[in-house]
Every structure is written in structure tokens, then in C-alpha cells.
Design an enzyme around this catalytic site. Structure first.
Site, PDB file in Angstrom:
ATOM      1  N   SER A  50     -20.341 -10.396  -7.525  1.00  0.00           N
ATOM      2  CA  SER A  50     -20.610 -11.804  -8.269  1.00  0.00           C
ATOM      3  C   SER A  50     -21.649 -12.453  -7.060  1.00  0.00           C
ATOM      4  CB  SER A  50     -19.694 -12.676  -8.475  1.00  0.00           C
ATOM      5  OG  SER A  50     -18.637 -12.578  -7.380  1.00  0.00           O
ATOM      6  N   ASP A  91     -20.901 -11.982 -13.451  1.00  0.00           N
ATOM      7  CA  ASP A  91     -19.801 -12.240 -13.611  1.00  0.00           C
ATOM      8  C   ASP A  91     -18.794 -11.314 -14.364  1.00  0.00           C
ATOM      9  OD1 ASP A  91     -17.059 -13.502 -14.402  1.00  0.00           O
ATOM     10  OD2 ASP A  91     -18.089 -15.421 -14.565  1.00  0.00           O
ATOM     11  N   LYS A 144      -5.447   1.528  -5.834  1.00  0.00           N
ATOM     12  CA  LYS A 144      -4.285   0.798  -5.830  1.00  0.00           C
ATOM     13  C   LYS A 144      -4.381  -0.714  -5.349  1.00  0.00           C
ATOM     14  CE  LYS A 144      -1.655   1.265  -1.829  1.00  0.00           C
ATOM     15  NZ  LYS A 144      -2.069   0.122  -0.856  1.00  0.00           N
ATOM     16  N   GLU A 212       2.838   1.436  11.954  1.00  0.00           N
ATOM     17  CA  GLU A 212       1.308   0.906  12.387  1.00  0.00           C
ATOM     18  C   GLU A 212       1.516  -0.116  13.594  1.00  0.00           C
ATOM     19  OE1 GLU A 212      -1.237   1.322   8.290  1.00  0.00           O
ATOM     20  OE2 GLU A 212       0.050  -0.401   8.389  1.00  0.00           O
ATOM     21  N   ASP A 231       2.865  -2.288  -0.944  1.00  0.00           N
ATOM     22  CA  ASP A 231       1.587  -1.693  -0.383  1.00  0.00           C
ATOM     23  C   ASP A 231       1.650  -0.263   0.139  1.00  0.00           C
ATOM     24  OD1 ASP A 231      -0.881  -2.033   1.008  1.00  0.00           O
ATOM     25  OD2 ASP A 231      -0.084  -2.401   2.938  1.00  0.00           O
ATOM     26  N   HIS A 236       2.095   5.417  -1.234  1.00  0.00           N
ATOM     27  CA  HIS A 236       1.893   6.520  -0.266  1.00  0.00           C
ATOM     28  C   HIS A 236       3.281   7.213   0.109  1.00  0.00           C
ATOM     29  CE1 HIS A 236      -1.987   4.630   0.021  1.00  0.00           C
ATOM     30  NE2 HIS A 236      -1.537   3.727   1.206  1.00  0.00           N
TER      31      HIS A 236
HETATM   32  C1  BG6 Z   1      -3.141   1.194   2.551  1.00  0.00           C
HETATM   33  C2  BG6 Z   1      -2.715  -0.146   2.795  1.00  0.00           C
HETATM   34  O1  BG6 Z   1      -3.225   1.589   1.140  1.00  0.00           O
HETATM   35  O2  BG6 Z   1      -2.702   2.192   3.684  1.00  0.00           O
HETATM   36  C3  BG6 Z   1      -2.590  -0.548   4.322  1.00  0.00           C
HETATM   37  O3  BG6 Z   1      -2.978  -1.019   2.157  1.00  0.00           O
HETATM   38  C4  BG6 Z   1      -2.168   0.593   5.233  1.00  0.00           C
HETATM   39  O4  BG6 Z   1      -1.768  -1.630   4.641  1.00  0.00           O
HETATM   40  C5  BG6 Z   1      -3.042   2.007   4.940  1.00  0.00           C
HETATM   41  O5  BG6 Z   1      -2.464   0.257   6.590  1.00  0.00           O
HETATM   42  C6  BG6 Z   1      -2.420   2.973   5.606  1.00  0.00           C
HETATM   43  O6  BG6 Z   1      -3.432   4.106   5.303  1.00  0.00           O
HETATM   44  P1  BG6 Z   1      -3.724   5.301   6.696  1.00  0.00           P
HETATM   45  O7  BG6 Z   1      -4.685   6.004   5.882  1.00  0.00           O
HETATM   46  O8  BG6 Z   1      -4.588   4.376   7.591  1.00  0.00           O
HETATM   47  O9  BG6 Z   1      -2.499   5.519   7.318  1.00  0.00           O
END
Ligand code: BG6
Length: 478
Positions: A50, A91, A144, A212, A231, A236
């Protein structure tokens, strides 16, 4: 494993919805550039957003993106990438936007539409594509989070499937494009020695950690709407569990893998509040975009069970968090102890005896742990790790791999509708019903010690980065 793609035609244009956004800047353009360098991409790229941009502004954005990812190393490929760019401002709720995309597609008739946009806009764009006739022979690539609970995922699947056939929908979970994670599948089914022990008779429990050392950075507002469970755990980590837990696929082909993975999610017990621990790092509430009294979890640990013949009674412990002690991802599959304690050092019940460890990042490693006798009079020993693999991940990043696959119509590394919904069904009961977050210090391993019942019997195994650069096992005095 071979994938049959000879009956599907490659996409002849890539339409990037949300081209001015963060994801495209950080991940997609560097991947597209790498694909051009390898000679894997030579189709028009139509950026849509946009913002009041034009192709020149988009070009600047691309240059900035590649600079941030390490800089231009191949000028010819970079110029080639720029020559593929087109831009449509609009838009997403307005049909003229889709008419403009159609014009920019020119002679391309099999576009791949990539939705790098907020999930709240997915349905609007999908319907816009359908109404404009832009879904015929086309593919839909969706980032995602695919839904934010079971009901919204089902609704989104219905919308997507009312416009695109399931075989043309590519739901990205970038973990599935990682070398180390593909290796889990390979390692399990390319070897015969694992199968006899890969079950409830020999395996005491499995731990998965995705930690992390950094916070939510600029993503506070997004994180407030998601939290750690949505998340990374629902997608994952559950995807990794499925690869570890699935039955051998019945035939060579990815449809068999998709089916076996879906069965794992279907056999998972839905989580109850007592199976989940939620934590929040100190200072999270001061991050930009975060509510002052936020109860959103930046750490989450869950204990789950898979009610199948193979896994009955085996606990699976999953945890992830921001601002933890390390940035690393690891799986630890712990085998049961020997039935008798024959040696004086066998009584050290706190020590893990045999395990298989899959380091997923930052390096890729597979290590098998066993005890061996120390030279000398005494029957005492040390635990040794036999490294089967210890290397840096391959060159092709997950987004490059997955984008390339989607453009070729190869859906092997994408998630199927039934699996996505079954994974949501596992976490759905605790998305709203849960206890308050427990605070934890930055740089710690989360609210450990306070996650009663969700903590493995012998405690969490913390991935250590130091040990991985050496093949020499650490000596442990017993
Ligand atoms: C993402 C999440 O899908 O995966 C993040 O939204 C996360 O919050 C990330 O940090 C981790 O992925 P990778 O590849 O950095 O381990």
C-alpha cells in the site's frame, strides 16, 4: 527421496504481497538474490504494497535488503534481479489493485502469489485473487502464522480451498526447509539400527529446546498478538516432533510423509493448563508495542504425550523462549537406563546414560552418548559422545529452498491442511486457559525450577555451544 514434479508446470511470475514489509526485506529478497546467482530464478517479480512506491523505490529497498544480508557479491546477478522487478501500489480491499496486478503480469499465466502480509489480510487477498481470475493455474504461498487457533485455521483453510486446490497451496514453515531438520527424516529412515529402539520400550523421554538469546526486538506488537506458544511451538517445534515420532512412510513419495506426520498430530493428547508453563523476560513490558500489563509469554514449556502404540507413556518436553542464555536449537532423545546398576558409578542417577542428540542450530550435529570404562583398576567410566555429524549447515537457506520448491510446484516441505489443523487442536485448549506468566531474568534458562511437572525428570538439558567445535568428548568425573 525422489519427488515427482514432472507433471506440474513451474510458476512464471512471483507476486509478493507485502513487499515493503520486514519479512520480505530480511528473508525473501536475500533468498531471491541467491536464487538468481544460482540461475534458479528468471521470472518477473511483482511487488505489491500500500506504500506510495514505484519500481525505483522498490529497487532501493532491494539494495538495502541485500546490503543488510552481507552485500552484493555478484553484480551481474544483482542487476538481473533488479531487472525482474515490477511494482503495484494498492489497497488489498480494492478490486482495482488486482486489476493492476493482472496488467503487470502481462503474458505470465501461472503466477505464484506470496502472502507476506498480516494474517488478518489473508482472506481478503485470497478472495481478491479469486474474484479477479488470478487464481487459475496459480499457486498460493502463505507465511505462518496460519490461523491463530483451531477455528481461525479451519476458516482460513476453507477460504483458501474455495479459491485454490490444496495441491496449489504452500503453507510455509521455514523449519522444514532447514538442512538439520531434513536430516532428522533422513537419519531415521536411511538407517536400520534405530528402528528397534525407537519406541516406548527403549526411549525414556524426548526434549526439544529452541532458545534465543535476544528479545522481541521490533516485533513487540506482533508478539503481543502471538506469544511463544503460537509463534514457534505450535508450528516449528511440533513439526520437529512429527518427524521424530512418525511411522515409516509406506512408500517413496512425500504424500506418504504428509500422512504419517498428520497421524502423529492426531494421536497427540490435547494440552491441559497443567502441561504448560509460561514465562516472561524481565523488561518485556517496556519493549515498544507491548502492553504495560502484558500477560503474553516470551517463554513456553510444554509436556505432551502421543497416544500411539509406539509412544505410549513417553513424555515429550518442548520449550522455547526469548532472552534465554543461548541461541541454539537441540533435540535430546534419552534412552532408558540399563536395568541393573552393576558398577559403582552406575548409581549416579542424575547423569544421563545413553542418548541421541540432534543439534539443529547454529551448527548441525548428531551425537550418540554412551559410557566407556576409564583405564585402571576401578570399574568406573566416563560418558563419551560419538559424533556422527558435526558441520555448518549447507549454503542454501530455508527460504531459498522453500521458495524454489513452491515455484516448481513441489509441496514436499510444506504443511498440509489436515496436519496444520491437527497441530492447532493440540494447543487450542491452552491458548486462552492458562496461568499467569512467571517472570524470568534475561540471560537465564527461563523460569526453571518453577515449572513443576513440565520439567523432565532429570532436568532440562541446556544446549552448550562450546562443546560443539571439538570432537573431543568432555571427561566427566564420576
Ligand atoms: C519465527 C518466529 O517463525 O522463527 C521467530 O516468528 C523466531 O520469533 C524464528 O525467532 C526462529 O527461527 P530461526 O530460523 O531463526 O531459528
Amino acid at each position: 527421496m525422489g519427488v515427482n514434479t514432472d507433471r506440474v508446470m513451474p510458476s512464471d511470475a512471483l507476486v509478493l504481497f507485502g513487499v515493503s514489509g520486514d519479512l520480505v526485506h530480511k528473508m525473501i529478497f536475500p533468498s531471491l538474490y541467491a536464487m538468481v546467482i544460482r540461475g534458479h530464478l528468471d521470472i518477473p517479480i511483482i511487488g505489491v504494497a500500500s506504500s506510495e512506491w514505484n519500481v525505483d523505490r522498490l529497487t532501493k529497498h532491494v539494495r538495502h535488503s541485500i546490503d543488510a544480508a552481507g552485500g552484493v557479491t555478484d553484480h551481474q546477478a544483482f542487476r538481473r534481479l533488479l531487472s525482474l522487478l515490477r511494482y503495484v501500489k494498492g489497497d488489498y480491499r480494492d478490486e482495482t489493485t488486482f486489476a493492476a496486478i493482472k496488467r503487470e503480469l502481462r503474458s505470465a499465466s501461472r503466477p505464484a502469489h506470496y502472502l507476506a502480509i498480516p494474517p488478518t489480510l489473508f482472506a481478503t487477498v485470497i478472495q481478491g485473487l479469486g474474484a479477479a481470475g488470478l487464481a487459475n493455474e496459480a499457486r498460493l504461498i502463505v507465511e505462518k502464522p496460519f490461523g491463530r487457533d483451531l477455528a481461525s485455521a479451519q476458516a482460513l483453510n476453507r477460504t483458501a480451498q474455495s479459491v485454490f486446490p490444496e495441491s496449489s497451496i504452500f503453507r510455509i514453515d521455514h523449519y522444514l526447509g532447514k538442512e538439520a531438520i531434513m536430516n532428522i527424516l533422513y537419519f531415521r529412515f536411511a538407517n536400520s539400527f534405530l528402528e528397534p529402539i525407537w519406541n516406548r520400550n527403549y526411549i525414556a523421554g524426548v526434549q526439544l529446546t529452541l532458545s534465543e538469546a535476544f528479545g522481541v526486538k521490533t516485533r513487540g506488537a506482533f508478539y503481543e498478538s502471538a506469544g511463544c506458544l503460537r509463534d514457534v511451538i505450535q508450528n516449528h517445534l511440533l513439526q520437529v516432533v512429527a518427524l521424530l515420532a512418525m511411522e515409516p512412510p509406506a512408500y517413496q513419495g512425500y504424500a506418504a510423509i504428509h500422512s504419517e506426520k498428520a497421524k502423529v498430530f492426531q494421536a497427540m493428547r490435547s494440552l491441559k493448563p497443567r502441561d504448560v508453563v509460561r514465562g516472561q523476560y524481565a523488561g518485556y513490558r517496556l519493549e515498544p508495542g507491548v502492553a504495560k500489563g502484558s500477560n503474553v509469554e516470551t517463554y513456553c514449556a510444554v509436556r505432551l504425550f502421543i497416544d500411539s502404540w509406539r509412544w505410549d507413556g513417553v513424555p515429550w518436553y518442548l520449550r522455547s523462549g526469548k532472552c534465554l542464555a543461548e541461541t541454539a536449537a537441540e533435540v535430546l532423545v534419552e534412552l532408558k537406563d540399563p536395568p541393573q546398576k552393576l558398577f559403582s558409578d552406575s548409581t549416579l542417577s542424575a547423569e544421563r546414560t545413553n542418548y541421541l542428540r540432534f543439534r539443529l542450530s547454529p551448527r548441525t550435529a548428531v551425537a550418540l552418548a554412551a559410557r566407556t570404562k576409564r583405564p585402571g583398576h576401578e570399574f568406573v567410566g566416563d560418558q563419551q559422545e560419538l559424533y556422527l555429524l558435526d558441520e555448518h549447515p549447507g549454503e542454501e537457506g530455508p527460504y531459498e529452498r522453500l521458495l524454489g520448491d513452491a515455484l516448481l510446484g513441489d509441496n514436499a516441505l510444506f504443511t498440509r491442511q489436515d496436519a496444520v489443523e491437527a497441530a492447532w487442536a493440540v494447543v487450542d485448549p491452552v491458548l486462552k486457559r492458562h496461568s499467569k506468566v512467571l517472570p524470568y531474568k534475561r540471560g537465564s534458562w527461563g523460569p526453571v525450577g518453577r515449572d513443576q511437572g513440565v520439567e523432565p525428570e532429570r532436568g532440562w538439558h541446556n544446549p552448550e555451544l562450546g562443546g560443539l567445535n571439538t570432537r573431543r568428548p568432555k571427561r566427566q568425573r564420576t
